[in-house]
Design an enzyme around this catalytic site. Structure first.
Site, PDB file in Angstrom:
ATOM      1  N   GLU A 157      -2.451  36.590  16.971  1.00 37.05           N
ATOM      2  CA  GLU A 157      -3.775  35.775  16.768  1.00 37.05           C
ATOM      3  C   GLU A 157      -4.026  35.160  18.349  1.00 37.05           C
ATOM      4  O   GLU A 157      -4.318  33.995  18.714  1.00 37.05           O
ATOM      5  CB  GLU A 157      -3.011  34.605  16.062  1.00 37.05           C
ATOM      6  CG  GLU A 157      -2.626  34.633  15.042  1.00 37.05           C
ATOM      7  CD  GLU A 157      -2.102  33.780  14.182  1.00 37.05           C
ATOM      8  OE1 GLU A 157      -2.216  32.549  14.506  1.00 37.05           O
ATOM      9  OE2 GLU A 157      -1.587  33.893  12.796  1.00 37.05           O
ATOM     10  N   GLU A 264       1.989  40.785   6.793  1.00 37.90           N
ATOM     11  CA  GLU A 264       2.333  39.249   6.205  1.00 37.90           C
ATOM     12  C   GLU A 264       1.746  39.107   4.916  1.00 37.90           C
ATOM     13  O   GLU A 264       1.151  38.143   4.715  1.00 37.90           O
ATOM     14  CB  GLU A 264       2.150  38.129   7.289  1.00 37.90           C
ATOM     15  CG  GLU A 264       2.770  38.453   8.523  1.00 37.90           C
ATOM     16  CD  GLU A 264       2.414  37.228   9.557  1.00 37.90           C
ATOM     17  OE1 GLU A 264       1.877  36.196   9.054  1.00 37.90           O
ATOM     18  OE2 GLU A 264       2.418  37.245  10.890  1.00 37.90           O
TER      19      GLU A 264
HETATM   20  C1  XIL Z   1       5.199  30.941   9.542  1.00 39.22           C
HETATM   21  C2  XIL Z   1       6.454  30.886   8.819  1.00 39.22           C
HETATM   22  O1  XIL Z   1       6.197  31.388   7.521  1.00 39.22           O
HETATM   23  C3  XIL Z   1       6.934  29.421   8.672  1.00 39.22           C
HETATM   24  O2  XIL Z   1       8.323  29.361   8.029  1.00 39.22           O
HETATM   25  C4  XIL Z   1       6.933  28.657  10.199  1.00 39.22           C
HETATM   26  O3  XIL Z   1       7.393  27.568  10.150  1.00 39.22           O
HETATM   27  C5  XIL Z   1       5.818  29.012  10.800  1.00 39.22           C
HETATM   28  O4  XIL Z   1       5.206  30.315  10.693  1.00 39.22           O
HETATM   29  N1  XIL Z   1       1.078  33.598  10.692  1.00 39.22           N
HETATM   30  C6  XIL Z   1       2.075  34.188  11.255  1.00 39.22           C
HETATM   31  C7  XIL Z   1       3.425  33.775  10.822  1.00 39.22           C
HETATM   32  O5  XIL Z   1       1.699  34.891  11.970  1.00 39.22           O
HETATM   33  O6  XIL Z   1       4.329  33.835  11.769  1.00 39.22           O
HETATM   34  C8  XIL Z   1       3.610  32.593  10.183  1.00 39.22           C
HETATM   35  O7  XIL Z   1       4.828  32.143   9.610  1.00 39.22           O
HETATM   36  C9  XIL Z   1       2.427  32.494   9.198  1.00 39.22           C
HETATM   37  C10 XIL Z   1       0.975  32.679   9.668  1.00 39.22           C
END
Ligand code: XIL
Length: 353
Positions: A157, A264
């Site tokens: 990001e 994701e």
């Molecule tokens: C999130 C996790 O799911 C949570 O458990 C943590 O607290 C914060 O991060 N984009 C990403 C991930 O790249 O690393 C994030 O994951 C969700 C959004």
């Protein structure tokens, strides 16, 4: 026939009838095939070390998935307690679990502005010392997991929404506009074989962010900066964005010779907050949505399909519930570890036409 024989015949007859009707109910359905056995690419799950001592989590995850991403434990905040201070335990535990289960590990993530530890955010030294600390961190982490981690999200990001400008993170402020190229090079120097990904959300529908990511890839390639793939987070809803947007972004990555990771995936079914329970209709819509995403991925050339990773195992564990504040059921397994229709949608999309 005397009365006694009549009676016996009647009992036998009833017994035969009730047997035919099977007092235990209909045959249970065949268990669904495991995604890891059916997919021609790795299928991953985001997993938390705190679940490692729960047999239901570990058995369903290991049976179903062939790749693992640490949901939290391999980010910088949990690992780095200060310059030269590393907390490896949780990451090591996840990596050891994956090894035993024959799952590959995707490293997530070396740099992410959301998980910068305070000591770096408020770094007291010079810019040059800051960069040395970052290089040291990347080198140490990549080197430690050389034998187990197949791929890293080097940066997560880095570009702003809507403008596509480089986020004004501490990394950009301290290392300048060309920091992305240098950190990718640091990762490559630490492990010549690991695959290096840039990971972000919104690139299918945010035109400026998409352009910025593709311009970064083009720039890297023109300068010989190492990059092997791009991760699309794919935190989507059951209706948005249109599949054509996702396909177009995947095609743009493939046309540059890079691999695509749907890194994701989760599919919100309650973005407007109109549901208090998951309805059959919305569950069906989610199944179709997962199916169209997996089908679009299947249509890519096989050497460009890196993996699809689900961002969590069971619905109630999803980060989206607290993030958006609505009830949500965005994953493939329900609260009882049972595969949902969305799971079947994934599975069906893997079958050749
Ligand atoms: C999130 C996790 O799911 C949570 O458990 C943590 O607290 C914060 O991060 N984009 C990403 C991930 O790249 O690393 C994030 O994951 C969700 C959004």
């Amino acid at each position: 026939m005397n009365i006694r024989l009549h009676y016996l015949a009647l009992i036998l007859c009833f017994a035969a009838l009730s047997c035919a009707q099977d007092p235990t109910g209909p045959e249970p359905p065949e268990p669904l095939a495991a995604l890891r056995d059916e997919a021609p690419f790795p299928v991953g799950v985001a997993f938390q070390a705190s679940r490692l001592n729960n047999a239901q989590y570990t058995s369903v995850a290991a049976r179903t998935f062939s790749s693992l991403t640490a949901e939290w434990e391999m980010k910088m905040n949990p690992i780095s307690g200060g310059r030269g201070i590393y907390n490896w335990q949780a990451a090591d535990d996840l990596v050891a679990f994956a090894r035993v289960q024959g799952m590959q590990v995707h490293g997530h993530t070396l740099l992410w502005h959301e998980t910068t530890p305070a000591w770096l955010e408020n770094f007291a030294g010079s810019d040059q010392e800051f960069e040395e600390a970052i290089q040291e961190y990347i080198t140490t982490v990549v080197d430690r997991y050389k034998d187990d981690v197949a791929s890293w999200d080097v940066v997560n990001e880095a570009f702003d929404n809507n403008t596509g400008l480089l986020r004004n993170s501490v990394y950009r402020r301290r290392m300048g506009d060309d920091y992305l190229a240098r950190v990718f090079q640091y990762a490559r120097d630490a492990d010549p074989n690991v695959l290096l990904f840039y990971n972000d959300y919104g690139t299918p529908y945010d035109a400026n962010k998409r352009a910025a990511v593709l311009a970064m890839v083009d720039d890297f390639q023109s300068r010989g900066i190492p990059i092997d793939g791009v991760g699309l987070q794919v935190h989507v809803t059951y209706t948005f964005p249109p599949i054509g947007d996702i396909t177009a972004m995947m095609d743009a990555i493939v046309s540059r010779g890079l691999k695509v990771h749907l890194s994701e995936l989760d599919v919100r079914v309650n973005p407007d907050g109109d549901l208090t329970t998951l309805t059959p209709a919305r569950s069906q819509a989610q199944k179709e949505r997962v199916g169209e995403i997996v089908s679009a991925f299947m249509a890519l050339p096989s050497d460009k399909r890196y993996a699809i990773t689900m961002w969590g195992l069971r619905d109630p564990d999803s980060w989206l519930i607290s993030f958006w504040g609505n009830p949500e059921w965005p994953l493939l397994f329900d609260a009882d570890f049972a595969p949902k229709p969305a799971y079947e949608g994934f599975l069906e999309a893997l079958q050749p036409e």
